[in-house]
Write an enzyme that holds these catalytic residues in place. Structure first.
Site, PDB file in Angstrom:
ATOM      1  N   GLY A  20       7.947 -12.428 -45.265  1.00  0.00           N
ATOM      2  CA  GLY A  20       9.347 -12.592 -44.872  1.00  0.00           C
ATOM      3  C   GLY A  20       9.584 -12.438 -43.370  1.00  0.00           C
ATOM      4  O   GLY A  20       8.667 -12.156 -42.592  1.00  0.00           O
ATOM      5  N   ASP A  21      10.847 -12.588 -43.017  1.00  0.00           N
ATOM      6  CA  ASP A  21      11.256 -12.546 -41.616  1.00  0.00           C
ATOM      7  C   ASP A  21      11.004 -11.166 -40.983  1.00  0.00           C
ATOM      8  O   ASP A  21      10.518 -11.055 -39.853  1.00  0.00           O
ATOM      9  CB  ASP A  21      12.758 -12.900 -41.569  1.00  0.00           C
ATOM     10  CG  ASP A  21      13.309 -12.868 -40.178  1.00  0.00           C
ATOM     11  OD1 ASP A  21      12.868 -13.710 -39.375  1.00  0.00           O
ATOM     12  OD2 ASP A  21      14.157 -12.005 -39.885  1.00  0.00           O
ATOM     13  N   LEU A  22      11.319 -10.121 -41.717  1.00  0.00           N
ATOM     14  CA  LEU A  22      11.151  -8.775 -41.162  1.00  0.00           C
ATOM     15  C   LEU A  22       9.672  -8.463 -40.938  1.00  0.00           C
ATOM     16  O   LEU A  22       9.301  -7.884 -39.910  1.00  0.00           O
ATOM     17  CB  LEU A  22      11.776  -7.739 -42.109  1.00  0.00           C
ATOM     18  CG  LEU A  22      11.809  -6.314 -41.573  1.00  0.00           C
ATOM     19  CD1 LEU A  22      12.740  -6.189 -40.378  1.00  0.00           C
ATOM     20  CD2 LEU A  22      12.247  -5.332 -42.662  1.00  0.00           C
ATOM     21  N   HIS A 178      16.629   1.618 -38.577  1.00  0.00           N
ATOM     22  CA  HIS A 178      15.736   1.520 -37.420  1.00  0.00           C
ATOM     23  C   HIS A 178      16.351   2.124 -36.156  1.00  0.00           C
ATOM     24  O   HIS A 178      15.639   2.437 -35.215  1.00  0.00           O
ATOM     25  CB  HIS A 178      15.253   0.082 -37.197  1.00  0.00           C
ATOM     26  CG  HIS A 178      16.298  -0.839 -36.705  1.00  0.00           C
ATOM     27  ND1 HIS A 178      17.134  -1.512 -37.544  1.00  0.00           N
ATOM     28  CD2 HIS A 178      16.657  -1.202 -35.451  1.00  0.00           C
ATOM     29  CE1 HIS A 178      17.965  -2.249 -36.835  1.00  0.00           C
ATOM     30  NE2 HIS A 178      17.697  -2.085 -35.563  1.00  0.00           N
ATOM     31  N   LYS A 182      14.507   4.788 -32.558  1.00  0.00           N
ATOM     32  CA  LYS A 182      14.514   4.487 -31.116  1.00  0.00           C
ATOM     33  C   LYS A 182      14.160   5.731 -30.312  1.00  0.00           C
ATOM     34  O   LYS A 182      14.584   6.835 -30.632  1.00  0.00           O
ATOM     35  CB  LYS A 182      15.891   3.960 -30.701  1.00  0.00           C
ATOM     36  CG  LYS A 182      16.133   2.541 -31.209  1.00  0.00           C
ATOM     37  CD  LYS A 182      17.419   1.982 -30.691  1.00  0.00           C
ATOM     38  CE  LYS A 182      17.612   0.560 -31.169  1.00  0.00           C
ATOM     39  NZ  LYS A 182      16.712  -0.396 -30.530  1.00  0.00           N
ATOM     40  N   GLU A 216      26.971  -7.253 -29.958  1.00  0.00           N
ATOM     41  CA  GLU A 216      25.981  -8.331 -30.027  1.00  0.00           C
ATOM     42  C   GLU A 216      26.604  -9.614 -29.478  1.00  0.00           C
ATOM     43  O   GLU A 216      27.822  -9.798 -29.575  1.00  0.00           O
ATOM     44  CB  GLU A 216      25.558  -8.563 -31.476  1.00  0.00           C
ATOM     45  CG  GLU A 216      24.855  -7.377 -32.098  1.00  0.00           C
ATOM     46  CD  GLU A 216      24.575  -7.595 -33.578  1.00  0.00           C
ATOM     47  OE1 GLU A 216      23.446  -7.973 -33.907  1.00  0.00           O
ATOM     48  OE2 GLU A 216      25.487  -7.404 -34.389  1.00  0.00           O
ATOM     49  N   HIS A 240      24.121   2.324 -39.096  1.00  0.00           N
ATOM     50  CA  HIS A 240      23.688   2.607 -37.722  1.00  0.00           C
ATOM     51  C   HIS A 240      24.670   3.488 -36.942  1.00  0.00           C
ATOM     52  O   HIS A 240      24.283   4.490 -36.342  1.00  0.00           O
ATOM     53  CB  HIS A 240      23.490   1.311 -36.936  1.00  0.00           C
ATOM     54  CG  HIS A 240      22.570   0.334 -37.611  1.00  0.00           C
ATOM     55  ND1 HIS A 240      21.385   0.719 -38.191  1.00  0.00           N
ATOM     56  CD2 HIS A 240      22.646  -0.999 -37.784  1.00  0.00           C
ATOM     57  CE1 HIS A 240      20.782  -0.343 -38.706  1.00  0.00           C
ATOM     58  NE2 HIS A 240      21.526  -1.393 -38.465  1.00  0.00           N
ATOM     59  N   LYS A 331      30.285  -8.941 -33.228  1.00  0.00           N
ATOM     60  CA  LYS A 331      29.441 -10.115 -32.962  1.00  0.00           C
ATOM     61  C   LYS A 331      30.124 -10.998 -31.924  1.00  0.00           C
ATOM     62  O   LYS A 331      31.351 -10.970 -31.794  1.00  0.00           O
ATOM     63  CB  LYS A 331      29.299 -10.949 -34.244  1.00  0.00           C
ATOM     64  CG  LYS A 331      28.814 -10.165 -35.429  1.00  0.00           C
ATOM     65  CD  LYS A 331      27.353 -10.327 -35.593  1.00  0.00           C
ATOM     66  CE  LYS A 331      26.838  -9.543 -36.760  1.00  0.00           C
ATOM     67  NZ  LYS A 331      25.478  -9.063 -36.554  1.00  0.00           N
TER      68      LYS A 331
HETATM   69  P1  NAP Z   1      13.218 -12.812 -46.185  1.00  0.00           P
HETATM   70  O1  NAP Z   1      12.785 -13.453 -44.919  1.00  0.00           O
HETATM   71  O2  NAP Z   1      14.106 -13.554 -47.123  1.00  0.00           O
HETATM   72  O3  NAP Z   1      11.899 -12.394 -46.973  1.00  0.00           O
HETATM   73  C1  NAP Z   1      11.920 -11.951 -48.299  1.00  0.00           C
HETATM   74  C2  NAP Z   1      10.498 -11.661 -48.719  1.00  0.00           C
HETATM   75  O4  NAP Z   1      10.518 -11.257 -50.083  1.00  0.00           O
HETATM   76  C3  NAP Z   1       9.581 -12.858 -48.630  1.00  0.00           C
HETATM   77  O5  NAP Z   1       8.311 -12.416 -48.216  1.00  0.00           O
HETATM   78  C4  NAP Z   1       9.538 -13.348 -50.064  1.00  0.00           C
HETATM   79  O6  NAP Z   1       8.329 -14.043 -50.231  1.00  0.00           O
HETATM   80  C5  NAP Z   1       9.569 -12.036 -50.813  1.00  0.00           C
HETATM   81  N1  NAP Z   1      10.071 -12.133 -52.171  1.00  0.00           N
HETATM   82  C6  NAP Z   1      11.241 -12.677 -52.589  1.00  0.00           C
HETATM   83  N2  NAP Z   1      11.330 -12.598 -53.939  1.00  0.00           N
HETATM   84  C7  NAP Z   1      10.193 -12.019 -54.366  1.00  0.00           C
HETATM   85  C8  NAP Z   1       9.698 -11.666 -55.642  1.00  0.00           C
HETATM   86  N3  NAP Z   1      10.382 -11.925 -56.770  1.00  0.00           N
HETATM   87  N4  NAP Z   1       8.503 -11.079 -55.725  1.00  0.00           N
HETATM   88  C9  NAP Z   1       7.776 -10.817 -54.609  1.00  0.00           C
HETATM   89  N5  NAP Z   1       8.183 -11.125 -53.370  1.00  0.00           N
HETATM   90  C10 NAP Z   1       9.385 -11.711 -53.251  1.00  0.00           C
HETATM   91  O7  NAP Z   1      13.942 -11.410 -45.925  1.00  0.00           O
HETATM   92  P2  NAP Z   1      13.742 -10.439 -44.670  1.00  0.00           P
HETATM   93  O8  NAP Z   1      14.667 -10.865 -43.591  1.00  0.00           O
HETATM   94  O9  NAP Z   1      12.306 -10.288 -44.358  1.00  0.00           O
HETATM   95  O10 NAP Z   1      14.358  -9.091 -45.242  1.00  0.00           O
HETATM   96  C11 NAP Z   1      13.661  -8.244 -46.135  1.00  0.00           C
HETATM   97  C12 NAP Z   1      14.504  -6.996 -46.357  1.00  0.00           C
HETATM   98  O11 NAP Z   1      14.686  -6.338 -45.115  1.00  0.00           O
HETATM   99  C13 NAP Z   1      15.920  -7.274 -46.883  1.00  0.00           C
HETATM  100  O12 NAP Z   1      16.324  -6.207 -47.696  1.00  0.00           O
HETATM  101  C14 NAP Z   1      16.765  -7.292 -45.611  1.00  0.00           C
HETATM  102  O13 NAP Z   1      18.112  -6.954 -45.869  1.00  0.00           O
HETATM  103  C15 NAP Z   1      16.076  -6.199 -44.821  1.00  0.00           C
HETATM  104  N6  NAP Z   1      16.266  -6.302 -43.368  1.00  0.00           N
HETATM  105  C16 NAP Z   1      15.821  -7.391 -42.681  1.00  0.00           C
HETATM  106  C17 NAP Z   1      15.984  -7.445 -41.314  1.00  0.00           C
HETATM  107  C18 NAP Z   1      15.477  -8.611 -40.507  1.00  0.00           C
HETATM  108  O14 NAP Z   1      15.579  -8.526 -39.278  1.00  0.00           O
HETATM  109  N7  NAP Z   1      14.951  -9.649 -41.103  1.00  0.00           N
HETATM  110  C19 NAP Z   1      16.626  -6.407 -40.641  1.00  0.00           C
HETATM  111  C20 NAP Z   1      17.066  -5.302 -41.379  1.00  0.00           C
HETATM  112  C21 NAP Z   1      16.871  -5.265 -42.735  1.00  0.00           C
HETATM  113  P3  NAP Z   1       8.080 -15.157 -51.360  1.00  0.00           P
HETATM  114  O15 NAP Z   1       9.247 -16.073 -51.348  1.00  0.00           O
HETATM  115  O16 NAP Z   1       6.791 -15.768 -50.914  1.00  0.00           O
HETATM  116  O17 NAP Z   1       7.946 -14.403 -52.626  1.00  0.00           O
END
Ligand code: NAP
Length: 484
Positions: A20-22, A178, A182, A216, A240, A331
């Site tokens: 995923g993105d994170l 997060h 910091k 932001e 936060h 934002k």
């Molecule tokens: P994302 O890009 O949508 O990634 C989601 C991940 O979950 C992917 O690796 C996806 O891979 C996997 N996934 C989805 N359904 C699944 C399943 N049934 N079984 C196993 N893996 C599964 O989301 P993200 O941005 O990385 O965010 C992840 C979490 O971190 C969320 O709770 C988000 O709120 C939190 N968060 C993210 C950020 C950020 O900057 N991105 C910041 C703060 C908090 P597959 O599709 O290959 O399964």
């Protein structure tokens, strides 16, 4: 000034949501930096887990690209990248299915630290916890890391806590915010509690008010659908800004251990008064040039969700009675900036001539974009021009202290992941803290719904709606400028 690095114990870290993105932007680049710094042992293993069809090489390729994109070029060392990638593997697994879990159980080592990072949406937290337990993958010493958002309101946060508590003890659960990772946030605790200088002044007798700003420049385009169900209150304030407020306002804990610190933070949240409607300003950004408005980004013409929030908060305890805390976040504002400003009162009597433009003492804690602190004090203007006063900043920025190493300030995520491996929960939110924060936030949101409150429009690139300025002006105070 080189920073000391103490390696952590060997570990197996499974990143659920490893594609995923994170994982791409923060977790993998952060782990690589810890590897380069010598903090991650070479026999540590990082296992990306998700549903995508990938093999180990495919995942290493994904990780290599993430490092190239998100790690500073001066840390791109081919040999180091190659050695780091050897620690990585990939496991194809569905959090909602049963296939593959027994195989995962076989590869997790029992004699090292085991950590499971839930970098997936919250609806999967309980499913993952259940399967880690069912397939005996996690033991009593394993740790799970959960991402925000932790609930949408008190009820859902309680349900999530209960789901996790079925399989894991609170001492095993690491709820990430997060902001707490910091450098400056931790330095705030050092400045407050390791010096005699500030603590005697740290109360309503000497502090006029405190401002916390997280602004932001980006809008919500691309994630408008998600954001519109959340808004600034749920997305930023409940977690936060409230965490920052707690660290600024809490009493000195008896010890620097996880529960002593978190007990004091919880007391702050429980001492927060309800906020009357006139002390809150909500806003939505307007369109600007070819940049869409909030309503367009959210694809919801009737949206009443706020992309900006400013509020005056009162902590009902002996220390803070009479000192307002002003919180502001939004934002599409003028600059990207996170800071806390502690604004002290005037001296009780001035022996000097009044002078235009003079400011009170301020301690500014900068969290973003550059971490550091400065203390604004008044001195005599140098030279023979008589007794004229000027304000100067005593700069305590890390760039000054660290020189060339300043670029290497550990990112919040990597610091927090290392804390998970070390088993230190101090910088993670406890379940009761999260619930107390929702218990304070929920009635405020319900009030908006009951009153049919509509956010005020504000110009993109501004400091938010005019009313937010008035929130301070009406009491003879002013916000610090939102500039970089
Ligand atoms: P994302 O890009 O949508 O990634 C989601 C991940 O979950 C992917 O690796 C996806 O891979 C996997 N996934 C989805 N359904 C699944 C399943 N049934 N079984 C196993 N893996 C599964 O989301 P993200 O941005 O990385 O965010 C992840 C979490 O971190 C969320 O709770 C988000 O709120 C939190 N968060 C993210 C950020 C950020 O900057 N991105 C910041 C703060 C908090 P597959 O599709 O290959 O399964």
């Amino acid at each position: 000034m080189a920073t000391r690095v103490i390696p952590v114990d060997p570990f197996d870290l499974v990143i659920f949501g490893g594609t995923g993105d994170l994982a791409k932007r923060k977790i993998i680049p952060g782990l690589y930096r810890r590897f380069v710094a010598g903090q991650m042992p070479e026999d540590a293993r990082i296992i990306g887990a998700a549903r995508s069809e990938l093999d180990n090489d495919g995942y290493r390729d994904f990780a290599r690209k993430a490092i190239e994109k998100y790690v500073h070029a001066k840390n791109h060392d081919k040999d180091k990248v190659r050695d780091f990638l050897k620690c990585l593997s990939y496991f194809r697994i569905d959090a909602l299915g049963q296939d593959g879990w027994k195989d995962l159980a076989k590869i997790i080592r029992k004699d090292v630290v085991q950590a499971f990072y839930f970098s997936v949406g919250p609806r999967l937290f309980g499913e993952l916890a259940k399967r880690l337990h069912k397939y005996k993958i996690a033991g009593p010493d394993s740790r799970i890391v959960v991402e925000k958002p932790f609930g949408h309101d008190l009820e859902s946060a309680k349900a999530l806590n209960a789901e996790l508590a079925e399989y894991f003890d609170e001492t095993q659960i690491y709820r990430i915010d997060h902001y707490l990772g910091k450098e400056t946030v931790q330095n705030l605790m050092a400045v407050r509690f390791a010096n005699i200088l500030f603590e005697p002044l740290w109360n309503s007798q000497y502090i006029d008010h405190i401002q916390i700003t997280v602004s932001e420049t980006v809008g919500v385009s691309g994630r408008g659908g998600y954001y519109d169900k959340s808004g600034a209150m749920r997305d930023m304030v409940q977690n936060h800004l409230m965490q920052l407020l707690c660290l600024i306002a809490m009493e000195p804990p008896a010890h620097f251990d996880p529960d002593s610190v978190r007990d004091e933070k919880l007391k702050v949240i429980r001492a927060l008064d309800p906020v009357p409607a006139e002390d809150i300003v909500r806003g939505q950004y307007r369109a600007e040039g070819d940049q869409p408005s909030y309503i367009e980004d959210a694809e919801n013409p009737d949206s009443r969700t706020e992309s900006f929030l400013a509020m005056k908060v009162h902590i009902a305890n002996w220390r803070w009675n009479g000192t307002p805390f002003y919180l502001r976040t939004g934002k599409r504002l003028r600059a990207r900036k996170s800071e806390i400003a502690v604004v002290f009162k005037e001296p009780p009597h001035s022996i000097f001539e009044p002078q235009e433009g003079r400011r009170c003492n301020e301690l500014i804690i900068h969290l973003q974009p550059n971490e550091g602190m400065d203390l604004r004090v008044t001195i005599k203007e140098p030279g023979p021009g008589g007794m004229r006063l000027m304000d100067v900043a005593l700069d305590m920025s890390f760039a000054e202290a660290l020189g060339e190493d300043a670029e290497d300030i550990t990112d919040a995520y990597e610091r927090l992941i290392m804390d998970v491996i070390r088993g230190n929960q101090t910088l993670f939110m406890r379940g009761d803290e999260v619930e107390a924060a929702w218990a304070w936030v929920d009635p405020i949101i319900q009030g908006w719904i009951d009153r049919g409150d509509r956010p005020k429009p504000y110009d993109a690139g501004s400091s938010g709606p005019e009313d937010a300025l008035m929130l301070m002006h009406r009491e003879g105070r002013r916000w610090r400028e939102i500039t970089e």
